[in-house]
Write a protein that holds these residues in place. Structure first.
Motif, mmCIF file in Angstrom:
data_model
loop_
_atom_site.group_PDB
_atom_site.id
_atom_site.type_symbol
_atom_site.label_atom_id
_atom_site.label_comp_id
_atom_site.label_asym_id
_atom_site.label_seq_id
_atom_site.Cartn_x
_atom_site.Cartn_y
_atom_site.Cartn_z
ATOM 1 N N VAL A 82 -58.237 -21.248 93.872
ATOM 2 C CA VAL A 82 -57.509 -20.144 94.490
ATOM 3 C C VAL A 82 -58.261 -19.651 95.727
ATOM 4 C CG1 VAL A 82 -56.494 -17.863 94.125
ATOM 5 C CG2 VAL A 82 -56.577 -19.515 92.234
ATOM 6 N N VAL A 83 -57.523 -19.612 96.838
ATOM 7 C CA VAL A 83 -58.050 -19.186 98.127
ATOM 8 C C VAL A 83 -57.249 -17.967 98.577
ATOM 9 C CG1 VAL A 83 -58.361 -19.879 100.541
ATOM 10 C CG2 VAL A 83 -58.670 -21.572 98.710
ATOM 11 N N ASP A 84 -57.942 -16.949 99.056
ATOM 12 C CA ASP A 84 -57.292 -15.766 99.615
ATOM 13 C C ASP A 84 -57.017 -16.057 101.091
ATOM 14 O OD1 ASP A 84 -56.714 -13.323 100.835
ATOM 15 O OD2 ASP A 84 -58.258 -12.210 99.768
ATOM 16 N N GLY A 85 -55.760 -16.204 101.430
ATOM 17 C CA GLY A 85 -55.393 -16.529 102.806
ATOM 18 C C GLY A 85 -55.891 -15.526 103.828
ATOM 19 N N GLY A 106 -65.743 -34.832 86.626
ATOM 20 C CA GLY A 106 -65.149 -35.998 87.284
ATOM 21 C C GLY A 106 -63.912 -35.590 88.079
ATOM 22 N N HIS A 107 -63.128 -36.566 88.432
ATOM 23 C CA HIS A 107 -61.932 -36.299 89.232
ATOM 24 C C HIS A 107 -60.755 -35.980 88.310
ATOM 25 C CE1 HIS A 107 -63.533 -37.201 93.201
ATOM 26 N NE2 HIS A 107 -64.316 -38.059 92.564
ATOM 27 N N ILE A 108 -60.344 -34.738 88.348
ATOM 28 C CA ILE A 108 -59.195 -34.264 87.593
ATOM 29 C C ILE A 108 -58.172 -33.743 88.604
ATOM 30 C CG2 ILE A 108 -60.488 -33.714 85.487
ATOM 31 C CD1 ILE A 108 -60.515 -30.761 86.400
ATOM 32 N N PRO A 109 -56.925 -33.568 88.205
ATOM 33 C CA PRO A 109 -55.938 -33.018 89.132
ATOM 34 C C PRO A 109 -56.344 -31.620 89.612
ATOM 35 C CG PRO A 109 -54.837 -33.995 87.242
ATOM 36 C CD PRO A 109 -56.308 -33.969 86.932
ATOM 37 N N VAL A 110 -56.252 -31.429 90.925
ATOM 38 C CA VAL A 110 -56.638 -30.173 91.554
ATOM 39 C C VAL A 110 -55.583 -29.786 92.569
ATOM 40 C CG1 VAL A 110 -58.316 -29.081 93.090
ATOM 41 C CG2 VAL A 110 -59.113 -30.579 91.268
ATOM 42 N N ILE A 111 -55.259 -28.509 92.609
ATOM 43 C CA ILE A 111 -54.370 -27.976 93.646
ATOM 44 C C ILE A 111 -55.087 -26.810 94.316
ATOM 45 C CG2 ILE A 111 -52.187 -26.774 94.117
ATOM 46 C CD1 ILE A 111 -50.935 -28.302 91.817
ATOM 47 N N PHE A 112 -55.078 -26.820 95.647
ATOM 48 C CA PHE A 112 -55.549 -25.669 96.405
ATOM 49 C C PHE A 112 -54.393 -24.680 96.474
ATOM 50 C CE2 PHE A 112 -59.023 -28.299 97.630
ATOM 51 C CZ PHE A 112 -60.005 -27.466 98.153
ATOM 52 N N VAL A 113 -54.598 -23.491 95.921
ATOM 53 C CA VAL A 113 -53.581 -22.444 95.919
ATOM 54 C C VAL A 113 -53.986 -21.423 96.980
ATOM 55 C CG1 VAL A 113 -52.508 -20.605 94.560
ATOM 56 C CG2 VAL A 113 -53.069 -22.795 93.482
ATOM 57 N N ILE A 114 -53.209 -21.368 98.055
ATOM 58 C CA ILE A 114 -53.498 -20.402 99.113
ATOM 59 C C ILE A 114 -52.663 -19.168 98.793
ATOM 60 C CG2 ILE A 114 -53.751 -20.032 101.584
ATOM 61 C CD1 ILE A 114 -55.175 -22.583 100.495
ATOM 62 N N ASN A 115 -53.339 -18.154 98.276
ATOM 63 C CA ASN A 115 -52.671 -16.970 97.746
ATOM 64 C C ASN A 115 -52.489 -15.898 98.820
ATOM 65 O OD1 ASN A 115 -51.472 -15.568 95.576
ATOM 66 N ND2 ASN A 115 -53.381 -14.488 95.149
ATOM 67 N N LYS A 116 -51.632 -14.960 98.514
ATOM 68 C CA LYS A 116 -51.309 -13.801 99.351
ATOM 69 C C LYS A 116 -50.407 -14.178 100.530
ATOM 70 C CE LYS A 116 -55.432 -11.495 97.690
ATOM 71 N NZ LYS A 116 -56.620 -10.709 97.974
ATOM 72 N N GLU A 131 -53.883 -28.454 107.193
ATOM 73 C CA GLU A 131 -53.557 -29.845 107.528
ATOM 74 C C GLU A 131 -54.742 -30.758 107.250
ATOM 75 O OE1 GLU A 131 -52.208 -29.851 111.614
ATOM 76 O OE2 GLU A 131 -50.634 -28.383 111.150
ATOM 77 N N ALA A 132 -55.954 -30.296 107.547
ATOM 78 C CA ALA A 132 -57.154 -31.090 107.284
ATOM 79 C C ALA A 132 -57.309 -31.346 105.787
ATOM 80 C CB ALA A 132 -58.389 -30.380 107.834
ATOM 81 N N LEU A 133 -57.018 -30.348 104.970
ATOM 82 C CA LEU A 133 -57.073 -30.528 103.517
ATOM 83 C C LEU A 133 -56.068 -31.586 103.069
ATOM 84 C CD1 LEU A 133 -57.336 -26.964 101.933
ATOM 85 C CD2 LEU A 133 -58.967 -28.831 101.701
ATOM 86 N N MET A 138 -55.573 -33.608 99.489
ATOM 87 C CA MET A 138 -55.466 -32.441 98.623
ATOM 88 C C MET A 138 -54.044 -31.890 98.649
ATOM 89 S SD MET A 138 -58.528 -32.664 97.710
ATOM 90 C CE MET A 138 -58.518 -31.494 96.415
ATOM 91 N N LEU A 139 -53.594 -31.450 97.501
ATOM 92 C CA LEU A 139 -52.288 -30.816 97.386
ATOM 93 C C LEU A 139 -52.481 -29.318 97.577
ATOM 94 C CD1 LEU A 139 -49.303 -31.279 96.803
ATOM 95 C CD2 LEU A 139 -49.809 -31.029 94.387
ATOM 96 N N ILE A 140 -51.594 -28.707 98.390
ATOM 97 C CA ILE A 140 -51.684 -27.287 98.699
ATOM 98 C C ILE A 140 -50.370 -26.613 98.308
ATOM 99 C CG2 ILE A 140 -51.910 -25.577 100.548
ATOM 100 C CD1 ILE A 140 -53.465 -27.733 102.106
ATOM 101 N N VAL A 141 -50.470 -25.464 97.639
ATOM 102 C CA VAL A 141 -49.304 -24.646 97.336
ATOM 103 C C VAL A 141 -49.613 -23.225 97.803
ATOM 104 C CG1 VAL A 141 -47.775 -23.728 95.540
ATOM 105 C CG2 VAL A 141 -48.657 -26.057 95.337
ATOM 106 N N GLN A 142 -48.723 -22.663 98.598
ATOM 107 C CA GLN A 142 -48.879 -21.279 99.035
ATOM 108 C C GLN A 142 -48.179 -20.378 98.025
ATOM 109 O OE1 GLN A 142 -47.736 -20.742 103.140
ATOM 110 N NE2 GLN A 142 -48.957 -22.491 103.800
#
Length: 165
Positions: A82-85, A106-116, A131-133, A138-142
């Protein structure tokens, strides 16, 4: 019944607890509650015909004084970073936590959650950083824990990824 452990990781006050509360209880509070240690919630789901219990480990926020214990990460099937935008530094914290998570489990499923996302006009994170992520795979969900947008998508997408493995 399949049980899958999801670790909620991120910087202090990024919105981890608020996202869990929105997802599990459809609630949002303006009051800030510091997580001490770890809080575990359970959410039964049905993903593509498969019933599972998601065990949501809401782990205290990482900051300059406190690092997330690797013992909390063990047994994780997936992770929401979780990232605070509105705070660029929380993206750096998420990168550090990703590295530590991969070293531990190890490598498990990960999502970057850009919150707020409800505060997008005050975001410090630039589209080029997202875009770099994505270019790194990396999968990103806002999301917005406040208005609920993207919250269901973040958890459901991670659940689908975990059940595919």
């Amino acid at each position: 019944m399949i049980k899958k452990k999801i670790c909620m990781l991120g910087a202090f006050a990024a919105g981890k607890t608020s996202l869990v509360q929105r997802y599990v209880h459809s609630l949002f509070s303006e009051k800030y509650h510091t997580t001490v240690g770890v809080k575990i919630d359970k959410k039964p789901v049905n993903i593509n015909g498969t019933s599972a219990d998601l065990l949501l480990w809401d782990i205290y926020g990482e900051d300059d004084f406190q690092a997330v214990r690797s013992s909390y990460l063990r047994g994780a099937s997936g992770c929401l970073l979780v990232v605070d935008g509105t705070r660029r530094s929380t993206l750096d914290t998420a990168h550090d936590l990703l590295k530590r998570t991969q070293e531990t489990v190890g490598h498990i499923p990960v999502i970057f959650v850009i919150n707020k996302s409800d505060l997008m006009d005050t975001w410090e994170i630039e589209p080029i950083q997202l875009e770099a992520l994505e270019k790194q795979g990396m999968l990103i969900v806002q999301t917005s824990a406040k208005d609920g947008s993207g919250v269901e998508k973040a958890f459901t997408t991670l659940a689908e990824m975990m059940l595919e493995e």
